[in-house]
Design an enzyme around this catalytic site. Structure first.
Site, mmCIF file in Angstrom:
data_model
loop_
_atom_site.group_PDB
_atom_site.id
_atom_site.type_symbol
_atom_site.label_atom_id
_atom_site.label_comp_id
_atom_site.label_asym_id
_atom_site.label_seq_id
_atom_site.Cartn_x
_atom_site.Cartn_y
_atom_site.Cartn_z
ATOM 1 N N ASP A 1 -12.489 -0.116 1.675
ATOM 2 C CA ASP A 1 -11.494 0.055 2.750
ATOM 3 C C ASP A 1 -12.101 0.676 4.007
ATOM 4 O O ASP A 1 -12.461 -0.060 4.927
ATOM 5 C CB ASP A 1 -10.297 0.868 2.232
ATOM 6 C CG ASP A 1 -8.997 0.573 2.976
ATOM 7 O OD1 ASP A 1 -8.985 -0.319 3.825
ATOM 8 O OD2 ASP A 1 -7.981 1.244 2.683
ATOM 9 N N GLU B 1 0.879 -1.176 0.000
ATOM 10 C CA GLU B 1 0.000 0.000 0.000
ATOM 11 C C GLU B 1 0.918 1.229 0.000
ATOM 12 O O GLU B 1 1.010 1.938 -0.998
ATOM 13 C CB GLU B 1 -0.920 0.000 1.226
ATOM 14 C CG GLU B 1 -1.830 1.220 1.326
ATOM 15 C CD GLU B 1 -2.646 1.292 2.623
ATOM 16 O OE1 GLU B 1 -2.312 0.586 3.592
ATOM 17 O OE2 GLU B 1 -3.623 2.080 2.669
HETATM 18 N N1 HPA Z 1 -4.172 0.286 5.652
HETATM 19 C C1 HPA Z 1 -3.660 -0.205 6.793
HETATM 20 N N2 HPA Z 1 -4.377 -0.322 7.895
HETATM 21 C C2 HPA Z 1 -5.662 0.037 7.875
HETATM 22 C C3 HPA Z 1 -6.235 0.537 6.731
HETATM 23 C C4 HPA Z 1 -5.450 0.667 5.555
HETATM 24 O O1 HPA Z 1 -5.878 1.105 4.474
HETATM 25 N N3 HPA Z 1 -7.533 0.807 7.043
HETATM 26 C C5 HPA Z 1 -7.718 0.455 8.325
HETATM 27 N N4 HPA Z 1 -6.587 -0.005 8.834
HETATM 28 ZN ZN ZN Z 2 -7.377 -1.697 4.496
#
Ligand code: HPA
Ligand code: ZN
Length: 337
Positions: free
Chosen positions: A275, A197
């Protein structure tokens, strides 16, 4: 096209239930539980939802969860999300929860899972939405804390399809959780992990090699490494991509720059997900509509995104078949080839 998108049958595979807490419900629960929020009103809360990276979001996200105290609170949170699923034609959803966000402030593991689970069962009965529940370990906490959480989950294993890994990716690589994921797999749970990410493509490799994940959450940094992109295409390793999240957390500058369609065209099993919809500007339809405005996908590409999610879902053969049938019926009725 927007009408087509709203009616398209959908499957969601990357949703943090705590991230679906809308400011309106946050205020309602704060009042019910006698908690003082750091915002004067709903508008002020929304105003605070401007982020410059993952950590700046997480700080506000964990604070929001403080209003969740009772089983009923977790039920109401989950039920509100399921109503959004209904409105967006989500047929099946696989949701995350973060037990440590709650046990860390004295709320029992059982309180959280009972409320969430009962709402999911009611959603299946009353709304016809099938679902699965995945428990995430917070990667900024220790391996030992993850093992304790897995221990607390043992009486509830029949309610969980798998474990995941979320929170701060930078500085907390997959290898930190190799042993606890091995134990989870030994208990019969599947595994997924947030990787690539904000973190490097090597985290995606390591999630696959060391955590034996069945899906990668996000994974959009794979394009740093062409050999990895090739591997993901060859193995059809699903990526649960979250377009609006990636823009809000500045993973991409603009939706026009997002790589989801280029990965789709390379044969990767990419999917669209919301998300943390209360914080990032919307649910499933909003994510598809935002992609549509920026990248003008074809109807074939849009239906393929749902087909991928059905392929990647943790469901039995009959459920998968029935999800494919609903999508095929929709496609036939809308002239999609
Ligand atoms: N990334 C990492 N941790 C998280 C996310 C995310 O997008 N959303 C909630 N916890
Ligand atoms: Zn997430």
């Amino acid at each position: 096209m927007e009408d087509f998108i709203r009616h398209l049958p959908k499957v969601e595979l990357h949703l943090h239930i705590e991230g679906s807490l809308e400011p309106e419900l946050m205020f309602e629960l704060a009042e019910r539980n006698n908690i003082t929020l750091p915002y004067a009103n709903v508008e002020e809360a929304r105003e605070a939802y401007h982020f410059h990276n993952l950590q700046s979001f997480l700080d506000i996200y964990y604070q929001g969860a403080n209003v969740l105290l009772t089983e009923r609170d977790f039920f109401d949170l989950t039920w509100a999300y399921l109503m959004r699923c209904k409105a967006d034609n989500v047929m099946h959803t696989e949701i995350f929860f973060d037990p440590q966000t709650h046990t860390g402030r004295g709320i029992a593991f059982d309180t959280a899972i009972n409320g969430i689970y009962h709402a999911l069962r009611q959603g299946e009965k009353e709304l016809g939405i099938t679902s699965q529940l995945i428990m995430c370990f917070l990667r900024h906490l220790s391996e030992e804390a993850a093992f304790e959480t897995l221990e607390q989950a043992k009486p509830h294993l029949h309610r969980l399809v798998g474990v995941g890994l979320d929170s701060s990716e930078l500085g907390h690589p997959p290898e930190k959780f190799a042993r606890v994921f091995a134990e989870a797999r030994a208990l019969g749970l599947t595994t997924v992990a947030h990787a690539g990410e904000e973190g490097p493509a090597s985290n995606i490799y390591d999630a696959i090699e060391l955590l034996h994940v069945s899906r990668v959450d996000h994974g959009v940094q794979c394009t740093q490494d062409p050999a990895l992109v090739e591997l993901l295409a060859q193995t059809r390793m699903p990526l649960t991509v979250c377009p609006l999240s990636n823009i809000k957390l500045r993973v991409f500058d603009r939706m026009e720059d997002h790589n989801i369609l280029s990965l789709l065209d390379k044969g990767l099993c990419v999917t669209v997900n919301s998300d943390d919809p209360a914080f990032f500007g919307g649910y499933m339809n909003d994510n598809f509509l935002a992609l549509n405005r920026a990248l003008s996908p074809s109807k074939e590409q849009l239906t393929q995104l749902t087909r991928n999610a059905i392929e990647a879902a943790f469901v039995d053969k009959d459920t998968r078949q029935s999800l494919h049938q609903k999508l095929d019926d929709f496609s036939a009725n809308h002239g999609v080839h």
